[in-house]
Design a protein around this motif. Sequence first.
Motif, PDB file in Angstrom:
ATOM      1  N   LYS A   1      -7.683  -2.564  -3.548  1.00 29.79           N
ATOM      2  CA  LYS A   1      -9.135  -2.942  -3.142  1.00 29.79           C
ATOM      3  C   LYS A   1      -9.538  -2.218  -1.684  1.00 29.79           C
ATOM      4  CE  LYS A   1     -10.376  -7.465  -3.556  1.00 29.79           C
ATOM      5  NZ  LYS A   1     -10.269  -8.782  -3.567  1.00 29.79           N
ATOM      6  N   GLN A   2      -8.756  -2.074  -1.032  1.00 25.38           N
ATOM      7  CA  GLN A   2      -9.032  -1.409   0.314  1.00 25.38           C
ATOM      8  C   GLN A   2      -9.327  -0.048  -0.001  1.00 25.38           C
ATOM      9  OE1 GLN A   2      -5.839  -1.889   2.936  1.00 25.38           O
ATOM     10  NE2 GLN A   2      -6.645  -3.599   3.950  1.00 25.38           N
ATOM     11  N   GLN A   3      -8.685   0.736  -0.781  1.00 27.40           N
ATOM     12  CA  GLN A   3      -8.837   1.960  -1.256  1.00 27.40           C
ATOM     13  C   GLN A   3     -10.233   2.392  -2.162  1.00 27.40           C
ATOM     14  OE1 GLN A   3      -5.145   4.104  -2.519  1.00 27.40           O
ATOM     15  NE2 GLN A   3      -6.495   6.189  -2.684  1.00 27.40           N
ATOM     16  N   PHE A   4     -10.347   1.300  -2.778  1.00 31.12           N
ATOM     17  CA  PHE A   4     -11.359   1.369  -3.839  1.00 31.12           C
ATOM     18  C   PHE A   4     -12.178   0.067  -3.684  1.00 31.12           C
ATOM     19  CE2 PHE A   4      -7.989   3.853  -5.767  1.00 31.12           C
ATOM     20  CZ  PHE A   4      -8.505   5.040  -5.837  1.00 31.12           C
ATOM     21  N   THR A   5     -13.227   0.053  -3.071  1.00 28.63           N
ATOM     22  CA  THR A   5     -13.972  -1.177  -2.772  1.00 28.63           C
ATOM     23  C   THR A   5     -14.729  -1.626  -3.754  1.00 28.63           C
ATOM     24  OG1 THR A   5     -15.853   0.435  -1.582  1.00 28.63           O
ATOM     25  CG2 THR A   5     -14.142  -0.537  -0.222  1.00 28.63           C
ATOM     26  N   GLN A   6     -15.019  -0.725  -4.755  1.00 29.47           N
ATOM     27  CA  GLN A   6     -15.793  -1.285  -6.049  1.00 29.47           C
ATOM     28  C   GLN A   6     -14.795  -2.048  -7.050  1.00 29.47           C
ATOM     29  OE1 GLN A   6     -14.470   1.990  -5.723  1.00 29.47           O
ATOM     30  NE2 GLN A   6     -14.368   3.297  -7.407  1.00 29.47           N
ATOM     31  N   LEU A   7     -13.490  -2.261  -6.618  1.00 27.18           N
ATOM     32  CA  LEU A   7     -12.551  -2.934  -7.607  1.00 27.18           C
ATOM     33  C   LEU A   7     -12.903  -4.552  -6.833  1.00 27.18           C
ATOM     34  CD1 LEU A   7      -9.592  -0.974  -7.686  1.00 27.18           C
ATOM     35  CD2 LEU A   7     -11.304  -0.945  -9.373  1.00 27.18           C
ATOM     36  N   THR A   8     -13.010  -5.402  -8.113  1.00 26.09           N
ATOM     37  CA  THR A   8     -12.955  -6.724  -7.940  1.00 26.09           C
ATOM     38  C   THR A   8     -11.700  -7.481  -8.321  1.00 26.09           C
ATOM     39  OG1 THR A   8     -13.751  -7.236 -10.007  1.00 26.09           O
ATOM     40  CG2 THR A   8     -15.528  -6.737  -8.464  1.00 26.09           C
ATOM     41  N   ASP A   9     -11.700  -8.959  -7.799  1.00 27.82           N
ATOM     42  CA  ASP A   9     -10.494  -9.424  -8.364  1.00 27.82           C
ATOM     43  C   ASP A   9     -10.061  -9.481  -9.752  1.00 27.82           C
ATOM     44  OD1 ASP A   9      -9.307  -9.948  -5.767  1.00 27.82           O
ATOM     45  OD2 ASP A   9     -10.644 -11.904  -5.644  1.00 27.82           O
ATOM     46  N   GLN A  10     -11.439  -9.489 -10.371  1.00 25.17           N
ATOM     47  CA  GLN A  10     -11.109  -9.457 -12.060  1.00 25.17           C
ATOM     48  C   GLN A  10     -10.687  -8.188 -12.499  1.00 25.17           C
ATOM     49  OE1 GLN A  10     -14.906 -10.837 -13.853  1.00 25.17           O
ATOM     50  NE2 GLN A  10     -14.267 -10.700 -15.799  1.00 25.17           N
ATOM     51  N   ASP A  11     -11.231  -7.192 -11.971  1.00 32.88           N
ATOM     52  CA  ASP A  11     -10.710  -5.802 -12.397  1.00 32.88           C
ATOM     53  C   ASP A  11      -9.064  -5.934 -12.037  1.00 32.88           C
ATOM     54  OD1 ASP A  11     -13.341  -4.835 -13.039  1.00 32.88           O
ATOM     55  OD2 ASP A  11     -13.590  -4.162 -10.634  1.00 32.88           O
ATOM     56  N   LEU A  12      -8.700  -6.527 -10.959  1.00 26.88           N
ATOM     57  CA  LEU A  12      -7.402  -6.308 -10.689  1.00 26.88           C
ATOM     58  C   LEU A  12      -6.377  -7.422 -11.232  1.00 26.88           C
ATOM     59  CD1 LEU A  12      -7.890  -5.119  -7.260  1.00 26.88           C
ATOM     60  CD2 LEU A  12      -6.953  -3.394  -8.778  1.00 26.88           C
ATOM     61  N   ASN A  13      -7.057  -8.142 -12.300  1.00 21.22           N
ATOM     62  CA  ASN A  13      -6.354  -9.455 -12.482  1.00 21.22           C
ATOM     63  C   ASN A  13      -5.003  -8.755 -13.495  1.00 21.22           C
ATOM     64  OD1 ASN A  13      -5.650 -11.965 -13.487  1.00 21.22           O
ATOM     65  ND2 ASN A  13      -6.901 -11.807 -15.186  1.00 21.22           N
ATOM     66  N   TYR A  14      -3.796  -8.994 -13.152  1.00 18.03           N
ATOM     67  CA  TYR A  14      -2.516  -8.787 -13.785  1.00 18.03           C
ATOM     68  C   TYR A  14      -1.887 -10.024 -14.505  1.00 18.03           C
ATOM     69  CZ  TYR A  14       2.225  -7.502 -14.436  1.00 18.03           C
ATOM     70  OH  TYR A  14       3.315  -7.204 -15.203  1.00 18.03           O
ATOM     71  N   VAL A  15      -1.789  -9.648 -15.645  1.00 17.78           N
ATOM     72  CA  VAL A  15      -1.265 -10.524 -16.711  1.00 17.78           C
ATOM     73  C   VAL A  15       0.196  -9.974 -17.245  1.00 17.78           C
ATOM     74  CG1 VAL A  15      -1.238 -11.854 -18.748  1.00 17.78           C
ATOM     75  CG2 VAL A  15      -3.357 -11.614 -17.111  1.00 17.78           C
ATOM     76  N   GLU A  16       1.320 -10.505 -17.118  1.00 16.20           N
ATOM     77  CA  GLU A  16       2.633  -9.958 -17.619  1.00 16.20           C
ATOM     78  C   GLU A  16       2.290  -9.740 -19.196  1.00 16.20           C
ATOM     79  OE1 GLU A  16       7.299 -10.914 -17.667  1.00 16.20           O
ATOM     80  OE2 GLU A  16       6.033 -12.149 -16.370  1.00 16.20           O
ATOM     81  N   GLY A  17       2.875  -8.466 -19.295  1.00 14.95           N
ATOM     82  CA  GLY A  17       2.867  -7.942 -20.837  1.00 14.95           C
ATOM     83  C   GLY A  17       1.510  -7.604 -21.227  1.00 14.95           C
ATOM     84  N   LYS A  18       0.723  -7.323 -20.287  1.00  7.38           N
ATOM     85  CA  LYS A  18      -0.961  -7.036 -20.631  1.00  7.38           C
ATOM     86  C   LYS A  18      -1.275  -5.786 -19.641  1.00  7.38           C
ATOM     87  CE  LYS A  18      -2.340 -10.734 -23.121  1.00  7.38           C
ATOM     88  NZ  LYS A  18      -3.666 -11.561 -23.633  1.00  7.38           N
ATOM     89  N   GLU A  19      -0.171  -4.918 -19.250  1.00  2.64           N
ATOM     90  CA  GLU A  19      -0.691  -3.769 -18.381  1.00  2.64           C
ATOM     91  C   GLU A  19      -1.520  -2.799 -18.895  1.00  2.64           C
ATOM     92  OE1 GLU A  19       2.713  -4.851 -19.410  1.00  2.64           O
ATOM     93  OE2 GLU A  19       3.113  -5.849 -17.622  1.00  2.64           O
ATOM     94  N   GLU A  20      -1.598  -2.677 -20.290  1.00  2.00           N
ATOM     95  CA  GLU A  20      -2.594  -1.792 -20.835  1.00  2.00           C
ATOM     96  C   GLU A  20      -3.796  -2.109 -20.667  1.00  2.00           C
ATOM     97  OE1 GLU A  20      -2.010   1.443 -22.215  1.00  2.00           O
ATOM     98  OE2 GLU A  20       0.111   1.052 -21.368  1.00  2.00           O
ATOM     99  N   GLU A  21      -3.984  -3.525 -20.459  1.00  2.02           N
ATOM    100  CA  GLU A  21      -5.637  -3.897 -20.437  1.00  2.02           C
ATOM    101  C   GLU A  21      -5.910  -3.764 -18.910  1.00  2.02           C
ATOM    102  OE1 GLU A  21      -6.044  -8.184 -21.451  1.00  2.02           O
ATOM    103  OE2 GLU A  21      -5.293  -7.728 -23.712  1.00  2.02           O
ATOM    104  N   LEU A  22      -4.915  -3.732 -17.954  1.00  6.48           N
ATOM    105  CA  LEU A  22      -5.225  -3.542 -16.609  1.00  6.48           C
ATOM    106  C   LEU A  22      -5.670  -2.143 -16.264  1.00  6.48           C
ATOM    107  CD1 LEU A  22      -5.170  -4.279 -13.427  1.00  6.48           C
ATOM    108  CD2 LEU A  22      -2.597  -3.828 -13.603  1.00  6.48           C
TER     109      LEU A  22
END
Length: 82
Positions: free
Chosen positions: A30-51
């Motif tokens: 988020k610091q490096q890419f200020t356009q990213l939101t919490d929703q963009d960075l939502n991590y769900v185990e087993g769904k890395e491809e979606e991330l």
Amino acid sequence: MRHELKNNKQMNTTSERIQGNWNELKGQLKQQFTQLTDQDLNYVEGKEEELYGRLQQKLGKTKDQVRELIQKQQAKATPQVH
């Protein structure tokens, strides 16, 4: 087939590392890419491809570039033991 196995192994290794320190990595991204939101960075185990897909779309990078970016951030976040 060999390339596919290599990618799966690489993805599993990356996935395991993401789980361990995702909050720290998320903050760095988020610091490096200020356009990213919490929703963009939502991590769900087993769904890395979606991330990866969300980051790929938002950052305009390839999936390999996104993986490399995350791996570099992980290297910064994880102290190296010699």
